[in-house]
Design an enzyme around this catalytic site. Structure first.
Site, mmCIF file in Angstrom:
data_model
loop_
_atom_site.group_PDB
_atom_site.id
_atom_site.type_symbol
_atom_site.label_atom_id
_atom_site.label_comp_id
_atom_site.label_asym_id
_atom_site.label_seq_id
_atom_site.Cartn_x
_atom_site.Cartn_y
_atom_site.Cartn_z
ATOM 1 N N LYS A 90 -43.159 27.870 6.833
ATOM 2 C CA LYS A 90 -42.853 29.299 6.821
ATOM 3 C C LYS A 90 -41.889 29.589 7.937
ATOM 4 C CE LYS A 90 -43.414 33.480 5.386
ATOM 5 N NZ LYS A 90 -41.946 33.467 5.238
ATOM 6 N N GLN A 111 -41.176 27.861 15.646
ATOM 7 C CA GLN A 111 -41.931 28.506 14.572
ATOM 8 C C GLN A 111 -43.307 27.852 14.382
ATOM 9 O OE1 GLN A 111 -39.709 30.925 12.737
ATOM 10 N NE2 GLN A 111 -41.674 31.885 12.301
ATOM 11 N N LYS A 114 -45.532 29.487 17.020
ATOM 12 C CA LYS A 114 -45.636 30.919 16.741
ATOM 13 C C LYS A 114 -46.582 31.157 15.571
ATOM 14 C CE LYS A 114 -41.680 32.963 16.180
ATOM 15 N NZ LYS A 114 -40.468 33.662 15.679
ATOM 16 N N LYS A 126 -37.601 26.394 9.171
ATOM 17 C CA LYS A 126 -36.486 27.334 9.394
ATOM 18 C C LYS A 126 -35.290 26.852 8.599
ATOM 19 C CE LYS A 126 -35.495 31.055 11.821
ATOM 20 N NZ LYS A 126 -36.410 32.104 12.317
ATOM 21 N N GLY A 165 -36.336 36.411 6.119
ATOM 22 C CA GLY A 165 -35.119 36.822 6.815
ATOM 23 C C GLY A 165 -35.053 36.320 8.253
ATOM 24 N N ASP A 166 -33.875 36.420 8.805
ATOM 25 C CA ASP A 166 -33.610 36.181 10.235
ATOM 26 C C ASP A 166 -32.242 36.820 10.481
ATOM 27 O OD1 ASP A 166 -34.754 34.518 12.669
ATOM 28 O OD2 ASP A 166 -32.614 34.142 12.691
ATOM 29 N N THR A 209 -41.703 43.078 13.026
ATOM 30 C CA THR A 209 -41.377 42.309 14.235
ATOM 31 C C THR A 209 -41.240 43.248 15.434
ATOM 32 O OG1 THR A 209 -40.203 40.766 12.802
ATOM 33 C CG2 THR A 209 -39.902 40.499 15.170
ATOM 34 N N ASN A 240 -32.611 44.266 12.776
ATOM 35 C CA ASN A 240 -33.965 44.574 12.301
ATOM 36 C C ASN A 240 -34.979 44.640 13.444
ATOM 37 O OD1 ASN A 240 -36.714 43.005 11.322
ATOM 38 N ND2 ASN A 240 -36.067 44.648 9.974
ATOM 39 N N SER A 376 -45.342 38.575 7.218
ATOM 40 C CA SER A 376 -44.912 37.761 6.082
ATOM 41 C C SER A 376 -46.111 37.053 5.457
ATOM 42 C CB SER A 376 -43.894 36.705 6.532
ATOM 43 O OG SER A 376 -42.602 37.254 6.634
HETATM 44 P P1 NDP Z 1 -30.196 41.013 12.634
HETATM 45 O O1 NDP Z 1 -29.176 40.224 11.957
HETATM 46 O O2 NDP Z 1 -30.855 42.136 11.914
HETATM 47 O O3 NDP Z 1 -29.663 41.584 14.007
HETATM 48 C C1 NDP Z 1 -29.176 40.734 15.004
HETATM 49 C C2 NDP Z 1 -28.682 41.572 16.157
HETATM 50 O O4 NDP Z 1 -28.366 40.722 17.238
HETATM 51 C C3 NDP Z 1 -27.401 42.328 15.811
HETATM 52 O O5 NDP Z 1 -27.333 43.483 16.594
HETATM 53 C C4 NDP Z 1 -26.335 41.320 16.216
HETATM 54 O O6 NDP Z 1 -25.073 41.901 16.487
HETATM 55 C C5 NDP Z 1 -26.946 40.726 17.467
HETATM 56 N N1 NDP Z 1 -26.473 39.344 17.633
HETATM 57 C C6 NDP Z 1 -26.657 38.318 16.798
HETATM 58 N N2 NDP Z 1 -26.064 37.211 17.248
HETATM 59 C C7 NDP Z 1 -25.482 37.561 18.395
HETATM 60 C C8 NDP Z 1 -24.708 36.862 19.333
HETATM 61 N N3 NDP Z 1 -24.417 35.559 19.174
HETATM 62 N N4 NDP Z 1 -24.288 37.532 20.420
HETATM 63 C C9 NDP Z 1 -24.581 38.834 20.590
HETATM 64 N N5 NDP Z 1 -25.311 39.568 19.719
HETATM 65 C C10 NDP Z 1 -25.747 38.925 18.650
HETATM 66 O O7 NDP Z 1 -31.333 39.946 13.102
HETATM 67 P P2 NDP Z 1 -32.820 40.205 13.543
HETATM 68 O O8 NDP Z 1 -32.959 41.506 14.225
HETATM 69 O O9 NDP Z 1 -33.679 39.881 12.381
HETATM 70 O O10 NDP Z 1 -33.027 39.010 14.589
HETATM 71 C C11 NDP Z 1 -32.826 39.173 15.988
HETATM 72 C C12 NDP Z 1 -33.579 38.074 16.730
HETATM 73 O O11 NDP Z 1 -34.979 38.180 16.441
HETATM 74 C C13 NDP Z 1 -33.197 36.646 16.366
HETATM 75 O O12 NDP Z 1 -33.355 35.834 17.516
HETATM 76 C C14 NDP Z 1 -34.250 36.255 15.340
HETATM 77 O O13 NDP Z 1 -34.422 34.865 15.276
HETATM 78 C C15 NDP Z 1 -35.464 36.937 15.941
HETATM 79 N N6 NDP Z 1 -36.598 37.215 15.060
HETATM 80 C C16 NDP Z 1 -36.441 37.912 13.903
HETATM 81 C C17 NDP Z 1 -37.539 38.196 13.111
HETATM 82 C C18 NDP Z 1 -37.417 39.021 11.887
HETATM 83 O O14 NDP Z 1 -38.466 39.294 11.274
HETATM 84 N N7 NDP Z 1 -36.260 39.477 11.483
HETATM 85 C C19 NDP Z 1 -38.873 37.716 13.463
HETATM 86 C C20 NDP Z 1 -38.934 37.058 14.736
HETATM 87 C C21 NDP Z 1 -37.830 36.812 15.474
HETATM 88 P P3 NDP Z 1 -23.902 41.792 15.391
HETATM 89 O O15 NDP Z 1 -24.309 42.728 14.292
HETATM 90 O O16 NDP Z 1 -22.676 42.202 16.106
HETATM 91 O O17 NDP Z 1 -23.864 40.358 14.947
HETATM 92 O O1 2IT Z 2 -38.311 33.971 13.652
HETATM 93 C C1 2IT Z 2 -39.119 34.438 12.827
HETATM 94 O O2 2IT Z 2 -40.346 34.412 13.031
HETATM 95 C C2 2IT Z 2 -38.591 35.053 11.610
HETATM 96 N N1 2IT Z 2 -37.386 35.131 11.454
HETATM 97 C C3 2IT Z 2 -39.527 35.570 10.560
HETATM 98 C C4 2IT Z 2 -40.027 34.449 9.695
HETATM 99 C C5 2IT Z 2 -40.859 34.867 8.511
HETATM 100 O O3 2IT Z 2 -41.180 33.957 7.727
HETATM 101 O O4 2IT Z 2 -41.172 36.046 8.343
#
Ligand code: NDP
Ligand code: 2IT
Length: 444
Positions: A90, A111, A114, A126, A165-166, A209, A240, A376
Site C-alpha cells: 500500500k 511506507q 508508517k 510506492k 495518490g501522492d 493527511t 493536498n 486509505s
Molecule cells: P501535491 O502534489 O498535492 O502538492 C505538493 C505541493 O508541494 C505543491 O504545493 C508543490 O508545488 C510542492 N512541491 C512539490 N515538489 C516540490 C519541490 N521539489 N520543491 C518545492 N515544492 C514542491 O502533493 P501532496 O500534498 O499529496 O504531497 C505533499 C507531501 O506529502 C509529499 O511529500 C507526499 O509524499 C506527502 N504525503 C502525501 C500524502 C497524501 O495523502 N497525499 C500522504 C502522506 C504523505 P508545485 O505545485 O509548484 O509543484
Molecule cells: O505517503 C503516503 O502515505 C501517501 N502518499 C498515501 C498512500 C496511500 O496509500 O494512501
C-alpha cells in the site's frame, strides 16, 4: 563493525546514486539499534535487516503516450513492492520530473513503518513516474494515466497491491487510472484509494493527511503540556496535504500565516484564506501568485522562505529535504516549539538533530502524515464490505488512529530510554510489528 553499520554500508554500496534511499535507511536503522543489539544473533542468522532493506519486488516500465501535438512522449513508470509482511502493498504514486528509483525506494521503505504504525493490515509500497503533470491538458493527463495503468494493472489488485495518490496524483489521475484498470482487468474492485465518492471513494480521504497531521500535532502538544490554540503556524506546500493541514489548524484555533509552491511563497499576516487557496489550487489549478488577488494584504515572494517567518509551529508539507539545517536554526532562533512533518522526510538529518537537541518537539513524517494511508485502509475496508461510512465516522476513526499512534510512539521511545524522541519511538514501534510478522512467516 555492528550489524546495523554493516547493513548500512552494504545498502550504500549496492544501491549507488540513491541518496534519498540511503538517508531513509540510515535514519531507521540508526534508531532501531537498541532492538537490534538485543537480538543481534537471531537477526544476523535470519539476515533480517538485509531482507528488510531489499524490496520484495521492483517493477520498472515504459510509459508511451501521445501529446496534444500528436507527438509520442515516453516516460518511465515504477512500482516498488517493498514489504508485504503485514498486508497487501500500500502506498501512493508520485508523478513528478524528479522521480527515479532511489526516490521511490525511499518512499516505499518509509511506507513499511508508517503503515505498520497505523495499526491496520497494510504492507509497504510506492510507485510513480518522471512524468510532469504541470501544464498538461486534461486529455494529455488521461493519455498518460491510461498508458501507465496499462502496464501497472498486471501487478496490482485489491488483495495484492493498492496504490493511491501522492505528489502530482490526485482525484483526477486516480479516476483515469481506475477506469483503465477496470477496462483491462474487467474488475470493479478497490484496487486504488483516493477514488471519487461516486465510484467507491471514502469521505474524508481528501482531508485525511492534513487533518491527521493536526490531530497528531495537537496530541503531541497536549501530552507535553502545551495548547495549539492561539499558536502561529508556518506551512510549506499548497497541495493536498498543505491545504487540509491549514484548514484543520485553523479549526483548532491556530493561525496559519504561510503556504508555498515550487516557485514561491505567500505570507498572509491575517491568516491564510483556505477557501481562496482551494479555489486557486483545487479548482483553477493556478500558481500561488494568484493569492494576492484574493487577499491584497498578503505578500508573495519568489523562491524559498516560509521558515524565515516567526512561528510557534512549523509543518513542512511539500517535499523531501525542504527544511535544512539553516532553516532549523532560524526556526529555533524564532522560538518554534514543534515541527511535525506532513511531507515524507522533509527535514534533513542534521536539521532534525538540531531541532531535537534544542528542545523542539519533532514528529517524523512516518507518524505525523500516517492519517492519509490510514484512511486509505478505511477506504479498502468500506470497499470490501460494499458500504460507505459517514464523514463523521471516518473522521472520528482517523482521530482515534492518530491519538493511538502518538501514544504508541511515545511509549516505544520511553521503553527504550529515549523519552520524547519520537523519531526513535516511531521507528521502533513501526519495526516491532513488521519484524514479528516477518519472523512468524519464515524466510520468504
Ligand atoms: P501535491 O502534489 O498535492 O502538492 C505538493 C505541493 O508541494 C505543491 O504545493 C508543490 O508545488 C510542492 N512541491 C512539490 N515538489 C516540490 C519541490 N521539489 N520543491 C518545492 N515544492 C514542491 O502533493 P501532496 O500534498 O499529496 O504531497 C505533499 C507531501 O506529502 C509529499 O511529500 C507526499 O509524499 C506527502 N504525503 C502525501 C500524502 C497524501 O495523502 N497525499 C500522504 C502522506 C504523505 P508545485 O505545485 O509548484 O509543484
Ligand atoms: O505517503 C503516503 O502515505 C501517501 N502518499 C498515501 C498512500 C496511500 O496509500 O494512501
Amino acid at each position: 563493525m555492528s550489524y546495523v553499520d554493516e547493513v548500512i554500508e552494504r545498502v550504500e554500496r549496492e544501491n549507488p546514486n540513491e541518496p534519498e534511499f540511503h538517508q531513509a535507511v540510515r535514519e531507521v536503522l540508526d534508531s532501531i539499534r537498541p532492538v537490534v543489539d538485543a537480538n543481534e544473533a537471531a537477526y544476523r542468522r535470519d539476515a533480517l535487516l538485509e531482507r528488510l532493506v531489499n524490496p520484495e519486488r521492483q517493477i520498472k516500465f515504459r510509459v508511451p503516450w501521445i501529446d496534444d501535438k500528436g507527438d509520442v512522449q515516453v516516460n518511465t513508470g515504477y512500482r516498488v513492492q517493498f514489504n508485504s509482511a503485514i498486508g497487501p502493498y500500500k502506498g501512493g504514486l508520485r508523478l513528478h520530473p524528479s522521480v527515479n528509483i532511489g526516490i521511490i525506494k525511499f518512499l516505499g521503505f518509509e511506507q513499511i513503518f508508517k503503515n505498520s504504525l497505523t495499526g491496520l493490515p497494510i504492507g509497504g509500497g510506492k510507485g510513480g513516474s518522471d512524468f510532469n503533470p504541470k501544464g498538461k491538458s486534461d486529455r494529455e493527463i488521461m493519455a498518460f494515466c491510461q498508458s501507465f495503468m496499462s502496464e501497472l494493472c498486471k501487478y496490482i489488485g485489491a488483495d495484492t497491491d493498492v496504490p493511491a495518490g501522492d505528489i502530482g496524483t490526485g482525484a483526477r489521475e486516480i479516476g483515469y487510472m481506475f477506469g483503465q484498470y477496470k477496462k483491462l482487468r474487467g474488475l470493479f474492485e478497490g484496487v486504488l484509494t483516493g477514488k471519487g465518492l461516486s465510484y467507491g471513494g471514502s469521505l474524508a480521504r481528501t482531508e485525511a493527511t492534513g487533518y491527521g497531521l493536526l490531530y497528531l500535532t495537537d496530541e503531541m502538544l497536549k501530552k507535553n503540556g502545551k495548547d495549539i490554540k492561539g499558536k502561529t503556524v508556518v506551512v510549506s506546500g499548497s497541495g493536498n496535504v498543505a491545504i487540509y493541514a491549514v484548514e484543520k489548524a485553523q479549526q483548532l484555533g491556530a493561525k496559519v500565516v504561510t503556504v508555498s509552491d515550487s516557485n514561491g511563497w505567500v505570507y498572509d499576516p491575517d491568516g491564510i484564506d483556505v477557501a481562496a487557496l482551494k479555489e486557486i489550487k483545487e479548482v483553477k489549478r493556478q500558481r500561488l501568485t494568484e493569492y494576492k488577488n484574493y487577499r491584497p494584504n498578503s505578500e508573495y515572494h519568489e523562491g524559498k522562505g516560509v521558515w524565515s517567518i516567526k512561528a510557534d509551529i512549523a509543518l513542512p508539507c511539500a517535499t523531501q529535504n525542504e527544511l535544512e539545517l539553516d532553516d532549523a536554526k532560524t526556526l529555533v532562533k524564532n522560538g518554534v516549539i514543534a515541527v511535525a512533518e506532513g511531507a515524507n522526510m522533509p527535514t534533513t538529518a542534521d536539521a532534525t538533530k538540531y531541532l531535537q537537541e534544542n528542545g523542539v518537539l519533532f514528529a517524523p513524517g512516518k507518524a505525523a502524515n500516517a492519517g492519509g494511508v490510514a484512511t486509505s485502509a478505511l477506504e479498502m475496508s468500506q470497499n470490501s464490505e460494499r458500504l460507505s461510512w459517514s464523514f463523521e465516522k471516518v473522521d472520528s476513526k482517523l482521530k482515534d488512529i492518530m491519538v493511538n499512534l502518538f501514544d504508541n510512539i511515545d511509549d516505544a521511545a520511553k521503553r527504550y530510554g529515549f523519552p520524547g524522541n519520537y523519531v526513535v519511538g516511531a521507528n521502533i514501534a513501526g519495526f516491532e510489528k513488521v519484524v514479528d510478522a516477518m519472523n512468524a512467516q519464515g524466510i520468504v
